[in-house]
Design an enzyme around this catalytic site. Sequence first.
Site, short mmCIF file in Angstrom:
data_model
loop_
_atom_site.label_atom_id
_atom_site.label_comp_id
_atom_site.label_asym_id
_atom_site.label_seq_id
_atom_site.Cartn_x
_atom_site.Cartn_y
_atom_site.Cartn_z
N GLY A 195 0.80 -1.22 0.00
CA GLY A 195 0.00 0.00 0.00
C GLY A 195 0.84 1.27 0.00
O GLY A 195 2.07 1.24 0.09
N LEU B 58 1.29 3.73 2.23
CA LEU B 58 2.15 3.91 3.40
C LEU B 58 3.07 2.72 3.61
O LEU B 58 4.25 2.89 3.94
CB LEU B 58 1.30 4.14 4.66
CG LEU B 58 2.09 4.31 5.96
CD1 LEU B 58 3.04 5.50 5.86
CD2 LEU B 58 1.14 4.47 7.14
N ALA C 78 -4.96 -2.52 6.09
CA ALA C 78 -6.32 -2.15 6.52
C ALA C 78 -7.17 -1.89 5.29
O ALA C 78 -6.65 -1.66 4.20
CB ALA C 78 -6.29 -0.89 7.39
N THR D 201 -5.92 5.96 12.43
CA THR D 201 -6.38 7.08 11.60
C THR D 201 -7.00 8.18 12.44
O THR D 201 -7.49 7.93 13.56
CB THR D 201 -7.43 6.59 10.59
OG1 THR D 201 -7.98 7.70 9.87
CG2 THR D 201 -8.57 5.87 11.29
N TYR E 58 -15.90 3.31 9.22
CA TYR E 58 -14.45 3.17 9.07
C TYR E 58 -13.74 3.59 10.35
O TYR E 58 -12.88 2.86 10.87
CB TYR E 58 -13.97 4.01 7.89
CG TYR E 58 -12.47 4.15 7.83
CD1 TYR E 58 -11.64 3.03 7.68
CD2 TYR E 58 -11.86 5.40 7.95
CE1 TYR E 58 -10.26 3.16 7.63
CE2 TYR E 58 -10.48 5.53 7.91
CZ TYR E 58 -9.68 4.41 7.75
OH TYR E 58 -8.33 4.54 7.71
N LYS F 136 -11.49 1.17 12.95
CA LYS F 136 -10.10 1.41 13.31
C LYS F 136 -9.93 1.59 14.81
O LYS F 136 -8.92 1.16 15.39
CB LYS F 136 -9.57 2.64 12.57
CG LYS F 136 -9.45 2.45 11.06
CD LYS F 136 -8.43 1.38 10.70
CE LYS F 136 -7.01 1.87 10.90
NZ LYS F 136 -6.01 0.86 10.47
#
Length: 235
Positions: free
Chosen positions: A27, A29, A84, A123, A146, A150
């Site tokens: 991904g 990051l 994620a 996040t 979302y 998280k």
Amino acid sequence: MPGFNYGGDQDEVYTPYRRVLVTGATGLLGRAVYKEFKNNDWDALGCGYNRARPFFLKCNLLDEDAVRGVIQSFQPHVIVHCAAERRPDVVERHTEAAMNLNVHACATLAKEAGGSFLIYISTDYVFDGRNPPYGENDAPNPLNLYGKSKLEGEREILRHCPGAAILRVPILFGEVEKVEESAVTVLFERVQEGAESCTIDHCQQRFPTYTNDVARVCRNMAERALQVLYWIEIW
């Protein structure tokens, strides 16, 4: 054993050969985190799923036996959990699959982490957005699924691995493979196509963060954690 200097006026500290496992290494990051460790004398193992091959290990984080096997085989000193489902609209449409990845996979990884120092990438969606910017002591209040997923992931991480670190990162930008990887660049295709108008929020206040900066913070935290562990062991 190789020597590593942690900067400032600190004495040089010697640590064992350092291994880091990066989940979600395919991904936006994850790629930056993997590269940061790899370029700074860490033995880095990146894992992914659909996009893993040929550069990274394919591992289904929902398979407890697979996760256990990777950790027992590689024996990482540090785990950086970047994997994620990060798209709020996808979480709303495919809730069960998203919760499995954002919550249950966290629990599995934390339970299997053993003595590894675990860094969990969370996040700013765990907050309600009413009073930004937020600090580490501000109370979470997620407004969408979302953010809730998280936050539940954070709780699972800390429940099974109390010594873990949680990083609540805001909207990210960096070296993208596709412009839709980042909300900062997602409008680029519309601009290229010559679109006269498009619909965007007019009231959001965001704090875009460079992936390489987050990656460097992860490495600095990991090295500090190993430094502390080293001194405890020799004391």
